[in-house]
Design an enzyme around this catalytic site. Structure first.
Site, PDB file in Angstrom:
ATOM      1  N   ARG A   1       0.823  -1.223   0.000  1.00  0.00           N
ATOM      2  CA  ARG A   1       0.000   0.000   0.000  1.00  0.00           C
ATOM      3  C   ARG A   1       0.857   1.275   0.000  1.00  0.00           C
ATOM      4  O   ARG A   1       0.511   2.272   0.639  1.00  0.00           O
ATOM      5  CB  ARG A   1      -0.933   0.017   1.228  1.00  0.00           C
ATOM      6  CG  ARG A   1      -1.991  -1.074   1.226  1.00  0.00           C
ATOM      7  CD  ARG A   1      -2.989  -0.845   0.083  1.00  0.00           C
ATOM      8  NE  ARG A   1      -4.174  -1.643   0.222  1.00  0.00           N
ATOM      9  CZ  ARG A   1      -4.283  -2.909  -0.192  1.00  0.00           C
ATOM     10  NH1 ARG A   1      -3.274  -3.519  -0.774  1.00  0.00           N
ATOM     11  NH2 ARG A   1      -5.418  -3.563  -0.041  1.00  0.00           N
TER      12      ARG A   1
ATOM     13  N   GLU B   1      -5.331   4.165   5.693  1.00  0.00           N
ATOM     14  CA  GLU B   1      -4.948   3.839   4.331  1.00  0.00           C
ATOM     15  C   GLU B   1      -5.625   4.834   3.388  1.00  0.00           C
ATOM     16  O   GLU B   1      -5.137   5.138   2.305  1.00  0.00           O
ATOM     17  CB  GLU B   1      -5.438   2.411   4.049  1.00  0.00           C
ATOM     18  CG  GLU B   1      -4.678   1.689   2.985  1.00  0.00           C
ATOM     19  CD  GLU B   1      -5.549   1.470   1.769  1.00  0.00           C
ATOM     20  OE1 GLU B   1      -5.032   1.641   0.671  1.00  0.00           O
ATOM     21  OE2 GLU B   1      -6.740   1.146   1.946  1.00  0.00           O
TER      22      GLU B   1
ATOM     23  N   SER C   1     -10.838  -0.600   2.696  1.00  0.00           N
ATOM     24  CA  SER C   1     -10.130  -0.664   3.986  1.00  0.00           C
ATOM     25  C   SER C   1      -9.769   0.740   4.441  1.00  0.00           C
ATOM     26  O   SER C   1      -9.132   1.477   3.693  1.00  0.00           O
ATOM     27  CB  SER C   1      -8.842  -1.469   3.843  1.00  0.00           C
ATOM     28  OG  SER C   1      -9.116  -2.746   3.335  1.00  0.00           O
TER      29      SER C   1
HETATM   30  N1  EPU Z   1     -11.245 -10.484   9.828  1.00  0.00           N
HETATM   31  C1  EPU Z   1     -11.824 -10.284  11.060  1.00  0.00           C
HETATM   32  N2  EPU Z   1     -12.935  -9.483  11.124  1.00  0.00           N
HETATM   33  C2  EPU Z   1     -13.480  -8.913  10.016  1.00  0.00           C
HETATM   34  C3  EPU Z   1     -12.888  -9.154   8.757  1.00  0.00           C
HETATM   35  C4  EPU Z   1     -11.765  -9.944   8.694  1.00  0.00           C
HETATM   36  O1  EPU Z   1     -11.369 -10.775  12.084  1.00  0.00           O
HETATM   37  O2  EPU Z   1     -14.480  -8.207  10.169  1.00  0.00           O
HETATM   38  C5  EPU Z   1     -10.047 -11.320   9.737  1.00  0.00           C
HETATM   39  C6  EPU Z   1     -10.334 -12.523   8.816  1.00  0.00           C
HETATM   40  O3  EPU Z   1     -10.772 -13.571   9.571  1.00  0.00           O
HETATM   41  C7  EPU Z   1      -9.018 -12.765   8.153  1.00  0.00           C
HETATM   42  C8  EPU Z   1      -8.303 -11.454   8.206  1.00  0.00           C
HETATM   43  O4  EPU Z   1      -9.018 -10.596   9.086  1.00  0.00           O
HETATM   44  O5  EPU Z   1      -8.274 -13.699   8.899  1.00  0.00           O
HETATM   45  C9  EPU Z   1      -8.122 -10.822   6.845  1.00  0.00           C
HETATM   46  O6  EPU Z   1      -9.374 -10.477   6.297  1.00  0.00           O
HETATM   47  P1  EPU Z   1      -9.588 -10.252   4.725  1.00  0.00           P
HETATM   48  O7  EPU Z   1      -9.164 -11.458   3.969  1.00  0.00           O
HETATM   49  O8  EPU Z   1     -10.984  -9.771   4.547  1.00  0.00           O
HETATM   50  O9  EPU Z   1      -8.534  -9.130   4.328  1.00  0.00           O
HETATM   51  P2  EPU Z   1      -8.068  -7.773   5.028  1.00  0.00           P
HETATM   52  O10 EPU Z   1      -6.683  -7.954   5.553  1.00  0.00           O
HETATM   53  O11 EPU Z   1      -9.086  -7.250   5.979  1.00  0.00           O
HETATM   54  C10 EPU Z   1      -6.925  -6.902   2.847  1.00  0.00           C
HETATM   55  C11 EPU Z   1      -6.916  -5.639   2.026  1.00  0.00           C
HETATM   56  C12 EPU Z   1      -8.181  -5.577   1.180  1.00  0.00           C
HETATM   57  C13 EPU Z   1      -8.228  -6.778   0.271  1.00  0.00           C
HETATM   58  C14 EPU Z   1      -8.184  -8.053   1.132  1.00  0.00           C
HETATM   59  C15 EPU Z   1      -8.089  -9.312   0.307  1.00  0.00           C
HETATM   60  C16 EPU Z   1      -5.618  -4.050   3.320  1.00  0.00           C
HETATM   61  C17 EPU Z   1      -5.621  -2.785   4.122  1.00  0.00           C
HETATM   62  N3  EPU Z   1      -6.808  -4.476   2.897  1.00  0.00           N
HETATM   63  O12 EPU Z   1      -8.015  -6.788   3.762  1.00  0.00           O
HETATM   64  O13 EPU Z   1      -8.107  -4.395   0.374  1.00  0.00           O
HETATM   65  O14 EPU Z   1      -9.392  -6.769  -0.522  1.00  0.00           O
HETATM   66  O15 EPU Z   1      -7.019  -8.022   1.998  1.00  0.00           O
HETATM   67  O16 EPU Z   1      -6.805  -9.415  -0.220  1.00  0.00           O
HETATM   68  O17 EPU Z   1      -4.560  -4.606   3.073  1.00  0.00           O
HETATM   69  C18 EPU Z   1      -8.695  -2.101   0.283  1.00  0.00           C
HETATM   70  O18 EPU Z   1      -7.499  -1.854   0.288  1.00  0.00           O
HETATM   71  O19 EPU Z   1      -9.562  -1.190   0.229  1.00  0.00           O
HETATM   72  C19 EPU Z   1      -9.139  -3.481   0.379  1.00  0.00           C
HETATM   73  C20 EPU Z   1     -10.417  -3.819   0.469  1.00  0.00           C
END
Ligand code: EPU
Length: 363
Positions: free
Chosen positions: A171, A352, A255
């Protein structure tokens, strides 16, 4: 909305130009349709001593006040595909900054160009993609980026830099640092393949693919066969639609915070107390990346709402505008979320989303 100097409009409400949908006015507003109109637009703004804000899809910005200068909406379009002179299997796709990102992903899929399917449904414009090195479901822009063309406000010239010179990381890019305020991205060049296998190493994506194959009835859908780019695209769209709110329906900017990086010792300490805390590798063996969504959920914010500002009920990392929330109200909520994560886990969350003016976050 009324006409200002030249082709400019004045006092334009930007609510419809940003995915958060918060109301904030641009003192002046112009849409950039042709690259060669840019130097004149910028010169006119300089002559009037006006700050300039470039808006792409407006999907990573939170306006907390009226913008006192000229907002330039990036409306350059055009996609050109040519064979890669260095590789028979690859093609170079050059897309203008104003092209909608998801439409570009669909265009590539239609033309059997593999590599962008994991980045489906990311809101925003193509020109914004290198700024934060967009990434999702195991793929980052850095995996396919070849070069970026931009107009430099200092030299008044168009420059082209390689992906390496963009200094892309999680990012992050040179466009958030030494080129911030100077570079206006005009187009990006991507290198995609005609025959490559799609990337399916992200656990949630694997699960979604498995699920869709189990429920599919076509004889081609054997659980052991490699999924097609179309299947990966469909799975990514399905995951995103199930977790992330559609900005057309519920204002948001994806995010809100970056996933924080902590020392390995800090991570292990937390995981002794919270055994279900996931963690991810980083470039260094001494640090780990933690999901901000998990930290925010455990701090009790998931589904929280105050007035029209809220924390999404399906994804705790996404702040939402239920209708009439102001930028200041959303920032207030974000600061409370960050403060409680700090207190509970000793971790500092960094936005972000581009909060404007930036000083509001640190106030
Ligand atoms: N999780 C929770 N609670 C929630 C949602 C998720 O505990 O409400 C946990 C999940 O269980 C999982 C972990 O968090 O173990 C990761 O969740 P997720 O796969 O949804 O990904 P994220 O880390 O929350 C990142 C990116 C997203 C991207 C997804 C998929 C960042 C800041 N965000 O989110 O990007 O779509 O991975 O690769 O790195 C964006 O940048 O706007 C965005 C949506």
């Amino acid at each position: 909305m009324s006409a200002g100097p030249g082709s400019w409009l004045s006092h334009v409400d930007l609510a419809g130009f940003t995915s958060f949908g918060v109301s904030a006015r641009a003192r002046f507003f112009a849409s950039l349709q042709q690259e060669d109109e840019l130097p004149t637009l910028l010169q006119e703004a300089d002559d009037k001593d006006l700050p300039v804000l470039i808006l792409g899809g407006g999907s990573n910005v939170l306006l907390t006040a009226d913008f006192p200068g000229l907002v330039i909406q990036m409306a350059l379009t055009g996609i050109v595909v040519r064979p890669d002179p260095l590789s028979a299997e690859h093609f170079l796709v050059t897309a203008a900054a104003g092209e909608n990102w998801h439409a570009l992903v669909e265009f590539c899929l239609r033309n059997q160009l593999v590599g962008l399917e994991n980045l489906a449904l990311i809101p925003g414009s193509t020109g914004a993609a290198p700024v934060q090195n967009i990434g999702a479901y195991g793929v980052e822009l850095s995996d396919v980026l070849v070069s970026v063309r931009y107009f430099d406000r200092r030299t008044q010239q168009v420059h082209q830099i390689t992906a390496e010179q963009c200094e892309l990381s999680y990012r992050d890019s040179i466009f958030k640092h030494s080129l911030k305020h100077h570079a206006i991205i005009l187009s990006v060049c991507l290198r995609l393949s005609k025959g490559a296998a799609p990337v399916i190493n992200y656990p949630a994506l694997q699960q979604a693919l498995l699920h869709s194959r189990r429920s599919a009835t076509q004889p081609t859908s054997q659980p052991t066969s490699q999924p097609t780019p179309q299947q990966v695209f469909d799975a990514v769209c399905a995951i995103r639609r199930s977790k992330l709110p559609d900005p057309q329906v519920l204002g948001n900017a994806g995010s809100f915070f970056r996933n924080p990086q902590v020392t390995l010792a800090h991570c292990e300490r937390l995981q002794r107390e919270w055994t279900d805390l996931p963690s991810y590798k980083t470039d260094s063996e001494l640090t780990r990346k933690l999901p901000a969504a998990w930290l925010i959920e455990k701090a009790g914010w998931k589904g929280y709402r105050t007035g029209d500002a809220g924390v999404h009920a399906q994804q705790a990392l996404v702040l939402v505008n239920y209708g009439e929330a102001t930028g200041v109200q959303l920032v207030d909520l974000a600061r409370k979320v960050a403060a409680s994560v700090q207190q509970r886990f000793d971790i500092t969350l960094e936005p972000e989303v581009n909060i404007l003016p930036a000083s509001v976050w640190h106030a």
